[in-house]
Design an enzyme around this catalytic site. Structure first.
Site, mmCIF file in Angstrom:
data_model
loop_
_atom_site.group_PDB
_atom_site.id
_atom_site.type_symbol
_atom_site.label_atom_id
_atom_site.label_comp_id
_atom_site.label_asym_id
_atom_site.label_seq_id
_atom_site.Cartn_x
_atom_site.Cartn_y
_atom_site.Cartn_z
ATOM 1 N N ARG A 158 33.065 7.986 -2.438
ATOM 2 C CA ARG A 158 32.307 8.308 -1.216
ATOM 3 C C ARG A 158 31.082 7.413 -1.067
ATOM 4 O O ARG A 158 30.733 7.001 0.042
ATOM 5 C CB ARG A 158 31.920 9.782 -1.189
ATOM 6 N N GLY A 201 4.462 0.894 0.589
ATOM 7 C CA GLY A 201 5.824 0.471 0.262
ATOM 8 C C GLY A 201 6.749 0.467 1.464
ATOM 9 O O GLY A 201 7.839 -0.086 1.401
ATOM 10 N N ASN A 202 6.333 1.060 2.569
ATOM 11 C CA ASN A 202 7.201 1.158 3.746
ATOM 12 C C ASN A 202 7.500 -0.197 4.379
ATOM 13 O O ASN A 202 8.658 -0.546 4.595
ATOM 14 C CB ASN A 202 6.578 2.095 4.796
ATOM 15 N N GLY A 203 6.468 -0.950 4.705
ATOM 16 C CA GLY A 203 6.678 -2.250 5.334
ATOM 17 C C GLY A 203 7.445 -3.201 4.439
ATOM 18 O O GLY A 203 8.300 -3.967 4.904
ATOM 19 N N GLU A 204 7.161 -3.137 3.153
ATOM 20 C CA GLU A 204 7.840 -4.015 2.198
ATOM 21 C C GLU A 204 9.326 -3.681 2.120
ATOM 22 O O GLU A 204 10.176 -4.573 2.042
ATOM 23 C CB GLU A 204 7.161 -3.900 0.829
ATOM 24 N N ARG A 226 -0.669 2.129 -3.577
ATOM 25 C CA ARG A 226 -1.791 3.042 -3.338
ATOM 26 C C ARG A 226 -1.365 4.502 -3.466
ATOM 27 O O ARG A 226 -2.191 5.394 -3.312
ATOM 28 C CB ARG A 226 -2.385 2.794 -1.955
ATOM 29 N N GLY A 252 0.816 -1.204 0.000
ATOM 30 C CA GLY A 252 0.000 0.000 0.000
ATOM 31 C C GLY A 252 0.849 1.253 0.000
ATOM 32 O O GLY A 252 0.700 2.128 -0.843
ATOM 33 N N HIS A 262 23.729 6.480 -5.988
ATOM 34 C CA HIS A 262 24.413 6.722 -4.727
ATOM 35 C C HIS A 262 24.414 5.530 -3.790
ATOM 36 O O HIS A 262 25.357 5.364 -3.018
ATOM 37 C CB HIS A 262 23.770 7.900 -3.992
ATOM 38 N N ASN A 263 23.358 4.723 -3.822
ATOM 39 C CA ASN A 263 23.215 3.649 -2.841
ATOM 40 C C ASN A 263 23.419 2.259 -3.413
ATOM 41 O O ASN A 263 23.410 1.288 -2.672
ATOM 42 C CB ASN A 263 21.836 3.717 -2.177
#
Length: 161
Positions: A138, A73-76, A114, A71, A103-104
């Protein structure tokens, strides 16, 4: 390129559209689930399995990235980042997709189904897949510090009090 995908119920329809898009672009897509809609499914196992597969493929020399959806994307993203060697970034625009790679050296991205249209997600994903890691010292140094912490619980010269 091999693309590992996982979602939860909120992103299932979204994921199916994006898998078709990726296959049409010539990518091999591995779907880590879910396969059917379940309003109370639990995303961690799907996302962790996708992240484990990305890390294993990359260790084996297979060109692979991952995409996880939910929903927000945070928990995933949190779930994927529990896997040693996974670097999952939450992406919400083209700039964050570019920087995740530049960069990452992110090997997975997470997108809120959502929060975005399918066309926006396609743009973010295509940007992420096509953008290489910059290799700048860096950025490489910072990624190495994260990997060191994952492996040892410490960062040489920067101990946590």
């Amino acid at each position: 390129m091999r693309i590992h995908i996982a979602t939860d119920h909120a992103g299932l329809e979204f994921s199916e559209d994006l898998q078709s898009h990726l296959r049409a672009a010539g990518h091999e897509v591995i779907d880590h689930g879910p396969k059917v809609y379940d309003a109370v499914d639990d995303y961690p196992s799907f996302c962790i399995n996708a992240a484990r597969a990305v890390v294993a493929d990359q260790k084996a020399g297979v060109e692979a990235l991952g995409i996880v959806f939910g929903g927000s994307g945070n928990g995933e993203q949190i779930a994927a980042n529990k896997v040693l060697g996974a670097r999952a970034a939450l992406v919400w625009n083209v700039s964050t997709a570019l920087l995740a790679r530049q960069h990452n050296d992110a090997n997975l991205i997470s997108i809120g189904a959502r929060q975005h249209t399918v066309d926006e997600a396609k743009l973010f994903i295509d940007t992420f897949i096509n953008e290489p890691f910059s290799g700048e010292e860096r950025h490489a140094r910072r990624i190495a510090q994260l990997a060191e912490y994952e492996a040892t619980g410490a960062i040489a010269g920067h101990e946590i009090d």
